[in-house]
Enzyme design. Structure first.
Site, short mmCIF file in Angstrom:
data_model
loop_
_atom_site.label_atom_id
_atom_site.label_comp_id
_atom_site.label_asym_id
_atom_site.label_seq_id
_atom_site.Cartn_x
_atom_site.Cartn_y
_atom_site.Cartn_z
N HIS A 5 0.84 -1.20 0.00
CA HIS A 5 0.00 0.00 0.00
C HIS A 5 0.87 1.26 0.00
CE1 HIS A 5 -3.61 2.36 1.58
NE2 HIS A 5 -2.61 3.17 1.85
N GLU A 6 1.84 1.31 0.92
CA GLU A 6 2.71 2.50 1.01
C GLU A 6 3.65 2.60 -0.18
OE1 GLU A 6 2.16 4.83 3.11
OE2 GLU A 6 0.63 3.66 4.17
N HIS B 191 1.88 4.28 -2.98
CA HIS B 191 1.93 5.74 -2.83
C HIS B 191 3.26 6.28 -3.33
CE1 HIS B 191 -1.81 6.13 -0.74
NE2 HIS B 191 -1.41 5.60 0.40
#
Length: 228
Positions: A33-34, A37
């Site tokens: 997820h990170e 980003h």
């Protein structure tokens, strides 16, 4: 989730299957997820990302111990936020929205991956999940893994600071409103925690999560429909 074990709502092996699913999410999906980003920000022009050590899938760069514990206890958690310098984007508000969107998208991708594994087992070994043996706990593991990823995606898309959805909302708001949200972000975060703690958000979150889960299940089952 651990409270369900203590209250007797889950037996030991059911709880263990859920704990293992949470650990997989903490050490694999939250970093993904990170990273999503960071990767998106890098592609959009934020060259500072690669110097901050976050353009990696290494869990050590992303895992937040308190966020991991919250996920284990309550089903909602977080990783270390990736610092983004929106000034490096051609369109800062749009760039931040795209960067924010990729995190929940990563959770949906992870959910679909779990769904594909589930469908593959159900299609090619149709009796594996039957009964109360090992297959049943694998069923619980995969089901819980998919559900938590869907819940995290939906939760992060709420248009409430500091969640990812707020950055998407900011595209449609005037700059004065965005400044106001950032100024009072701490207070809004406290209100968000209170809403979660009291269960006020449970009904809308469950409603939205169910529709997204139906979509994930449909996508996951689609490749295997030819074998049935």
């Amino acid at each position: 989730m651990l409270f369900s074990l203590l209250n007797g709502k889950l037996d030991f092996y059911s709880a263990l299957s859920q704990v293992l699913a949470i650990l997989l999410i903490v050490f694999l999906v939250l970093p993904f997820h990170e990273w999503a980003h960071a990767f998106t920000a890098s592609k959009l022009g934020d060259t500072s990302i690669k110097y901050r050590g976050r353009l990696t899938l290494n869990p050590l760069a992303h895992v937040d111990p308190f966020g991991a514990l919250a996920l284990l206890l309550f089903g909602f958690g977080w990783a270390k936020p990736v610092p983004i310098d929106a000034r490096n984007f051609k369109n800062p508000k749009l760039g931040m929205a795209l960067v924010a969107l990729m995190g929940p998208v990563a959770n949906i991708v992870a959910a679909i991956a779990g769904g594909l594994i589930f469908q593959a087992i159900a299609t090619f070994t149709p009796n594996f999940f039957s009964g109360n043996g090992f297959g049943y706990y694998v069923y619980l593991f995969l089901s819980f893994y998919v559900q938590v990823n869907v819940s995290l995606a939906v939760f992060n898309l709420l248009p409430i600071p500091p969640l990812d959805g707020s950055k998407i909302l900011f595209v449609f708001l005037p700059d004065k409103a965005v400044v106001w949200f950032y100024r009072y972000q701490q207070f809004i975060s406290i209100i968000l925690i209170a809403l979660l703690w009291t269960g006020v958000l449970r009904i809308p979150l469950n409603f939205l999560s169910q529709h997204v889960l139906n979509f994930v299940n449909w996508i996951s089952a689609l490749p295997f429909s030819f074998f049935k």
